[in-house]
Scaffold this motif. Structure first.
Motif, PDB file in Angstrom:
ATOM      1  N   ASN A  17       0.783  -1.175  -0.036  1.00 23.97           N
ATOM      2  CA  ASN A  17      -0.082  -0.156  -0.105  1.00 23.97           C
ATOM      3  C   ASN A  17       1.011   1.055   0.064  1.00 23.97           C
ATOM      4  OD1 ASN A  17      -2.605  -1.324  -0.023  1.00 23.97           O
ATOM      5  ND2 ASN A  17      -1.947  -2.028   2.121  1.00 23.97           N
ATOM      6  N   PRO A  18       0.278   2.555  -0.482  1.00 22.92           N
ATOM      7  CA  PRO A  18       1.198   3.783  -0.335  1.00 22.92           C
ATOM      8  C   PRO A  18       1.683   3.871   0.909  1.00 22.92           C
ATOM      9  CG  PRO A  18      -0.963   4.118  -1.485  1.00 22.92           C
ATOM     10  CD  PRO A  18      -1.320   2.606  -0.767  1.00 22.92           C
TER      11      PRO A  18
ATOM     12  N   GLU B  27      -3.043   7.313  -8.827  1.00 23.54           N
ATOM     13  CA  GLU B  27      -3.023   6.134  -9.305  1.00 23.54           C
ATOM     14  C   GLU B  27      -3.834   5.014  -8.904  1.00 23.54           C
ATOM     15  OE1 GLU B  27      -1.293   2.633 -11.142  1.00 23.54           O
ATOM     16  OE2 GLU B  27      -1.234   4.729 -11.779  1.00 23.54           O
ATOM     17  N   ALA B  28      -4.165   5.076  -7.568  1.00 23.23           N
ATOM     18  CA  ALA B  28      -5.233   4.096  -7.117  1.00 23.23           C
ATOM     19  C   ALA B  28      -6.567   4.032  -7.646  1.00 23.23           C
ATOM     20  CB  ALA B  28      -5.230   3.919  -5.861  1.00 23.23           C
TER      21      ALA B  28
ATOM     22  N   ASP C  52      -0.164   8.797  -5.227  1.00 29.96           N
ATOM     23  CA  ASP C  52      -0.580   7.325  -5.185  1.00 29.96           C
ATOM     24  C   ASP C  52      -2.102   7.307  -4.996  1.00 29.96           C
ATOM     25  OD1 ASP C  52       1.679   5.836  -5.119  1.00 29.96           O
ATOM     26  OD2 ASP C  52       2.135   6.176  -2.947  1.00 29.96           O
ATOM     27  N   HIS C  53      -2.796   8.139  -4.504  1.00 31.45           N
ATOM     28  CA  HIS C  53      -4.228   8.234  -4.629  1.00 31.45           C
ATOM     29  C   HIS C  53      -4.527   8.421  -6.273  1.00 31.45           C
ATOM     30  CE1 HIS C  53      -8.357   9.113  -3.659  1.00 31.45           C
ATOM     31  NE2 HIS C  53      -8.127  10.385  -4.448  1.00 31.45           N
TER      32      HIS C  53
ATOM     33  N   PRO D 204      -2.843  -1.268  -9.022  1.00 35.45           N
ATOM     34  CA  PRO D 204      -2.242  -0.107  -9.160  1.00 35.45           C
ATOM     35  C   PRO D 204      -0.721  -0.302  -8.903  1.00 35.45           C
ATOM     36  CG  PRO D 204      -3.119  -0.532  -7.023  1.00 35.45           C
ATOM     37  CD  PRO D 204      -3.477  -1.410  -7.971  1.00 35.45           C
TER      38      PRO D 204
ATOM     39  N   PHE E  52       2.219   1.927  -7.289  1.00 30.65           N
ATOM     40  CA  PHE E  52       2.622   2.911  -6.265  1.00 30.65           C
ATOM     41  C   PHE E  52       4.107   3.160  -6.593  1.00 30.65           C
ATOM     42  CE2 PHE E  52      -1.089   0.897  -3.970  1.00 30.65           C
ATOM     43  CZ  PHE E  52      -2.046   1.931  -4.297  1.00 30.65           C
ATOM     44  N   LYS E  53       4.299   4.383  -6.089  1.00 36.32           N
ATOM     45  CA  LYS E  53       5.621   5.072  -6.441  1.00 36.32           C
ATOM     46  C   LYS E  53       6.204   4.616  -4.895  1.00 36.32           C
ATOM     47  CE  LYS E  53       5.081   8.554  -9.701  1.00 36.32           C
ATOM     48  NZ  LYS E  53       5.129   9.985 -10.023  1.00 36.32           N
TER      49      LYS E  53
END
Length: 262
Positions: A206-207, A248-249, A245-246, A259, A261-262
């Motif tokens: 998760n982010p 992208e999600a 990240d949001h 997704p 995430f970075k």
């Protein structure tokens, strides 16, 4: 010899207490300084998303070194000096570990006694080996929980169970620890680290920035009013909505893909 063996694998850091000859005692050595330094390093590294805390040997941690406590018999070591020693010594561990924004999974491989139990309670998630036992045993050596256990343990198991454990000093086994909510699961000894690792990987998927804010909200909720927590949540949410990240999600959800995430 270092007390903590620190290993980094991607976004996951594993801290292993590595002095089985002292049953991983937390006093009379460099444990405090090493825990504080490790937490500071992890906190500064935004790429770290999860931490696993475990121990080498058959014992998770025996807490304070009882043999070392004989020095307190010295009349020159006055109560005010002892109090300051606690403040500048073992009490630095709960301040550092409990306030770490990165989620911490504790893999309890064996007995967690006194400050060793309290150390586990400083973590967010506790997984126990079938061989683990837990004891808030300070009263049995004529002292009180000096490392914050009287604050930590009731929040893990409730006031009544914490009182029973603190007033008797008796140990509970892994099954009873699961029943009272002290641990979230019990697994065979051989599966402990693999289970902790699998859980850490789920967390780390998760982010990271949102994960840290989520942990902070959970920590703040333990003493904040609902109104103040709602206000803090609104502020954090405003930040979260603007993260890459949001974005992208949400995009991945709409596009029905996983997704990245970075």
């Amino acid at each position: 010899m270092a007390f903590l063996n620190i290993q980094r694998d991607g976004a996951i850091v594993t801290l292993t207490m590595s002095q089985p000859e002292t049953r991983n005692a937390l006093t009379g050595n460099t444990a405090v300084d090493e825990f504080v330094q490790a937490c500071e390093t992890i906190q500064r590294d935004a790429a770290v998303k999860a931490v696993i805390l475990t121990a080498e040997g058959p014992v998770f941690s025996s807490g304070g070194n009882v043999k070392d406590m004989r020095r307190f018999f010295d009349e020159s070591l006055t109560p005010d000096l002892i109090r300051e020693e606690y403040r500048q010594g073992i009490q630095r561990i709960p301040r550092a570990l409990y306030n770490l924004d990165v989620p911490v999974i504790c893999a309890v491989n064996g007995p967690a006694i006194g400050a060793g139990l309290d150390l586990a309670c400083m973590c967010d998630i506790r997984i126990a080996s079938e061989t683990a036992t837990f004891a808030e045993s300070f009263v049995r050596v004529g002292i009180v929980p000096g490392d914050g256990g009287a604050w930590l343990l009731p929040r893990a198991v409730g006031r009544a169970k914490a009182s029973e454990m603190a007033f008797t000093g008796e140990a509970i086994d892994a099954r009873e620890a699961l029943a009272c909510g002290l641990v979230s699961r019990v697994v065979p000894a051989g599966d402990l680290l693999a289970t902790a690792r699998a859980l850490a990987e789920k967390v780390a998927a998760n982010p990271g920035a949102v994960m840290r804010m989520t942990k902070r909200l959970l920590r703040e909720s333990e003493h904040a009013t609902l109104e103040s927590l709602l206000e803090l949540s609104a502020g954090y949410q405003a930040i979260a909505h603007k993260t890459a990240d949001h974005r992208e999600a949400v995009t991945a959800f709409i596009e029905k893909r996983k997704p990245a995430f970075k």
